[in-house]
Every structure is written in structure tokens, then in C-alpha cells.
Scaffold this motif. Structure first.
Motif, short mmCIF file in Angstrom:
data_model
loop_
_atom_site.label_atom_id
_atom_site.label_comp_id
_atom_site.label_asym_id
_atom_site.label_seq_id
_atom_site.Cartn_x
_atom_site.Cartn_y
_atom_site.Cartn_z
N THR A 1 0.83 -1.20 0.00
CA THR A 1 0.00 0.00 0.00
C THR A 1 0.86 1.25 0.00
O THR A 1 2.04 1.21 0.38
N PRO B 1 -3.58 7.83 1.51
CA PRO B 1 -4.67 7.39 0.63
C PRO B 1 -4.79 8.20 -0.65
O PRO B 1 -5.15 7.67 -1.70
N SER C 1 3.60 0.91 8.59
CA SER C 1 4.19 1.58 7.43
C SER C 1 4.64 2.99 7.80
O SER C 1 5.60 3.51 7.22
N ALA D 1 1.73 -0.65 -5.45
CA ALA D 1 0.96 0.03 -4.39
C ALA D 1 -0.26 0.77 -4.95
O ALA D 1 -1.36 0.65 -4.42
N ALA D 2 -0.08 1.56 -5.97
CA ALA D 2 -1.20 2.24 -6.64
C ALA D 2 -1.51 1.49 -7.94
O ALA D 2 -0.65 0.81 -8.51
N LYS E 1 -3.03 -4.15 -9.60
CA LYS E 1 -1.77 -3.82 -8.95
C LYS E 1 -0.80 -4.94 -9.28
O LYS E 1 -1.20 -6.09 -9.50
N ASP F 1 -8.08 5.28 -3.39
CA ASP F 1 -7.47 5.24 -2.06
C ASP F 1 -6.35 4.21 -2.09
O ASP F 1 -6.57 3.00 -1.95
N ALA F 2 -5.13 4.69 -2.30
CA ALA F 2 -3.99 3.79 -2.47
C ALA F 2 -3.49 3.20 -1.15
O ALA F 2 -2.56 2.39 -1.16
N SER F 3 -4.10 3.60 -0.02
CA SER F 3 -3.67 3.08 1.27
C SER F 3 -4.37 1.78 1.64
O SER F 3 -4.05 1.16 2.66
N VAL F 4 -5.33 1.35 0.83
CA VAL F 4 -6.08 0.12 1.10
C VAL F 4 -5.41 -1.06 0.41
O VAL F 4 -5.15 -1.01 -0.80
N GLU F 5 -5.15 -2.11 1.16
CA GLU F 5 -4.56 -3.31 0.57
C GLU F 5 -5.65 -4.15 -0.08
O GLU F 5 -6.63 -4.51 0.56
N TRP F 6 -5.48 -4.43 -1.35
CA TRP F 6 -6.46 -5.24 -2.07
C TRP F 6 -6.37 -6.70 -1.60
O TRP F 6 -5.29 -7.22 -1.33
#
Length: 370
Positions: A142, A146, A191, A212-213, A223, A282-287
């Protein structure tokens, strides 16, 4: 190689409506560009040489080959990866995140940038005539913020500390590593602590790297990650590196390894199946989706880092996710702002150093330097 397909959730096709510009995004781009410029200007004035505003210090400069796996499932045979068995030369740049050249005892997150050369496919308007595909990765799934606006707040603080109190940064990093060890001892990790300097002092080649993004993946959204698979690389996972009185200890560790060993990584793809749990903005969320291997990246024994390679790669190349074919266009807030910010950073380096930055078409020059 067999691929698990029966239990995969159907990936979600991309739609332009999924991307929603953040309020004031143009102002955020301007502010990020100013912060990066401030960092780069300070380092240039201190050292007499312009470098990247982030990921300034390289620890390894490698040449390799990316080869697409055969018999990929249709959903994964997209864009670059729609060419089964296709192989292209690649440049790999290992780095750490700060924009100033810190002692490696200031232990921060690591990066892996990959430039694949000679890639076929329709390109974006600002890349017509190029033939490269870049993937820019860090060693975490991530992004630390976000959205671009929130990231700008952190970067502005970092810009203010560029070239300030290096001894204090080393002491702070040591303290943060201690706190991170406590956090990890209870089965978690931070992180934030790692980003501030609390990353464990481990071998950079043992890391798994992530975009990450997200980016487009043909019809879909994805990703990517790059994971070690060769036994020698796997043995480096979490391996401590002695950095005491070794300001460039990570680079030395990379050189020691790559001069003796081949290395192989697996490039993996994670397709978006649900926007609610796998957001684009929201790039802070882990898929939470399976990672499926689509290619192998291999290097043979080589120099790993020389001054000549640094001139060729650190000075003469840029790594930008917007150097891409249209099938792998970056998406989401963090990625959108990178387009202008990275381009401005490259222009600054070229102008200050009096050295052009160009997209390579082959690696013939490599033979002269490593």
C-alpha cells in the motif's frame, strides 16, 4: 505452469467513471512539484549535482530480461502480457525513498523501478515514439497516504528537513527500528514507522516489491508485485545487513550478491474485482485478491553498480509509470499527480546537470559500464 482459474472472482472491467479527481487536484500537483523541486534544489546546492527529488540514492543498477509466461488465462493475457513467451531487455534500479543522500543507517522503505525496453503497443500521446514500459514499485502493498493531497502534507514536512541534522536522523532511525521490532513482535507492522526511518536493516534484494497504486491491465484494473523466486534471492529475505560505519552498505551488499549470482523474480498481477473493497482512489487500502504470476524477470552475474552505470541510469534515465503503453496507463489520485511531478523532476535534473534524459532503445551502452 498451471494457473488457478476455477475459483477466481471475475475481474471488473475499467470504466472512466471509476476515476474521480480529488478536489483541488491541480493545486496538489503544483504543491507536490514545488516540494520535490525544493528537495532537489537543496541537494543540488549541497553536492553540486542534481538528483531525483525522491529515491535519490541508488543501491543497485542491473540489466535483466523480462519474459512473459506461456498459457496465461485470458483475463491475465492483457497488454504487454498478451505476448506469450515474449521477452524484452530490462533495467532495474534499486533505491531508498529519501531525496537526500543519507547514510544507510537511516533505514527507510525501499524501491524497485523497472524499465522494459522495446515494448510493442499503442502509446499515450506524451509517449509517442518511445518504446519503454516502466513499473515503479516499493516494498509494501500500500501507499503511505490514501490520496495525493494527504501525501503532499507529508512530503512538505520532508522537504523542510532535507540536509538537516543527519546525525539526529540516524539516532531517530535507530529508535524507530526498536519500536517497529516491538510492533512486529505482536504480529503487526507499521508503514508509518518504516516510512520515518524504522525499516529493519535487512538485505534489499530479499524484498517483495509492489506498485501500491493501480494501473490499467488491458480491459481491467490491477496492482503488480515483483517477488523473489530463485533460491539465492529467497535466502536473503529478512537477512540482516551490517551497516555500522558503512554509509553505502546496502549498495555493497547488492554488488557482493549480483557479481556472483543470477537472480530471478516473478512478476504477479492482482486484478480488481470489487471497487468497494479494492478502491482506485485510495492507495492506502490493501487489495484482497489472488496474486497470479504473468512473467519472470531474470538477471545474470554483473557489476551491480559502478560510477559509469550511475551516469547512464541515475543521470540519463527516468522511471515514470506514465512511460507506458495505453493498456497499462496509471489510474487513481496518486498516479495522476505523478504524471506532471515526475516530468518536472526529470527536466530539473537534465537542465542542472546539462545531460539529456532519454528513453533507451537498447542496452548497448551497458557493456561500457558494467
Amino acid at each position: 505452469m498451471d494457473f488457478p482459474t476455477r475459483h477466481l472472482t471475475q475481474p471488473l472491467p475499467y470504466d472512466l467513471s471509476y476515476e474521480v479527481a480529488e478536489e483541488g487536484e491541480a493545486d496538489t500537483i503544483a504543491a507536490l512539484t514545488a516540494s520535490i523541486h525544493s528537495i532537489a534544489t537543496t541537494v543540488d546546492e549541497d553536492t553540486g549535482h542534481a538528483r531525483r527529488g525522491v529515491h535519490a540514492k541508488s543501491h543497485g543498477l542491473l540489466r535483466g530480461e523480462l519474459r512473459v509466461l506461456p498459457n496465461l488465462p485470458p483475463d491475465y493475457a492483457q497488454g504487454l502480457f498478451s505476448h506469450p513467451g515474449g521477452a524484452w531487455p530490462a533495467v532495474l534500479r534499486l533505491s531508498t525513498t529519501p531525496g537526500d543522500l543519507l547514510d544507510d543507517k537511516v533505514s527507510t522503505p525501499r524501491g524497485m523501478a523497472i524499465k522494459i525496453i522495446g515494448v510493442p503497443g499503442v502509446r499515450l500521446a506524451d509517449g509517442v515514439g518511445d518504446a519503454t514500459q516502466d513499473f515503479v514499485m516499493v516494498n509494501g502493498p500500500t501507499f503511505l497516504a490514501p490520496t495525493a493531497r494527504q501525501f503532499q502534507g507529508s512530503l512538505k514536512l520532508l522537504a523542510a528537513t532535507t540536509d538537516k541534522a543527519p546525525s539526529l536522523k540516524k539516532a531517530l532511525s535507530a529508535a524507530l527500528r526498536g519500536v517497529e521490532k516491538v510492533v512486529e513482535a505482536v504480529g503487526a507492522e507499521s508503514s508509518t514507522l518504516k516510512g520515518l526511518g524504522g525499516h529493519p536493516e535487512t538485505h534489499i534484494l530479499g524484498e517483495t516489491f509492489f506498485t501500491a497504486a493501480p494501473i490499467l491491465y488491458g480491459r481491467y484494473m490491477a496492482k503488480l508485485s515483483l517477488a523473489p523466486v530463485s533460491p539465492e534471492l529467497l535466502a536473503l529475505k529478512d537477512q540482516p545487513v551490517d551497516l555500522d560505519n558503512k554509509p553505502n552498505g546496502l549498495r555493497a551488499a547488492v554488488v557482493d550478491f549480483v557479481t556472483e549470482h543470477s537472480a530471478e523474480w516473478e512478476l504477479r498481477v492482482q486484478l480488481c474485482t470489487d471497487l468497494a473493497s479494492m478502491p482506485i482512489e485510495d492507495a492506502s487500502v490493501e487489495w484482497q485478491a489472488p496474486w497470479i504470476a504473468v512473467a519472470r524477470l531474470r538477471t545474470v552475474p554483473q557489476a551491480g553498480w559502478t560510477h559509469g552505470l550511475s551516469v547512464l541510469v541515475d543521470d540519463g534515465m527516468q522511471f515514470n509509470p506514465w512511460h507506458c503503453i495505453a493498456a497499462h496507463r496509471p489510474i487513481g489520485s496518486i498516479m495522476r499527480v505523478r504524471r506532471a511531478v515526475y516530468a518536472a523532476s526529470a527536466r530539473f535534473r537534465a537542465e542542472r546537470n546539462g545531460a539529456p534524459i532519454a528513453e533507451p532503445r537498447d542496452l548497448d551502452q551497458w557493456r561500457e559500464h558494467g
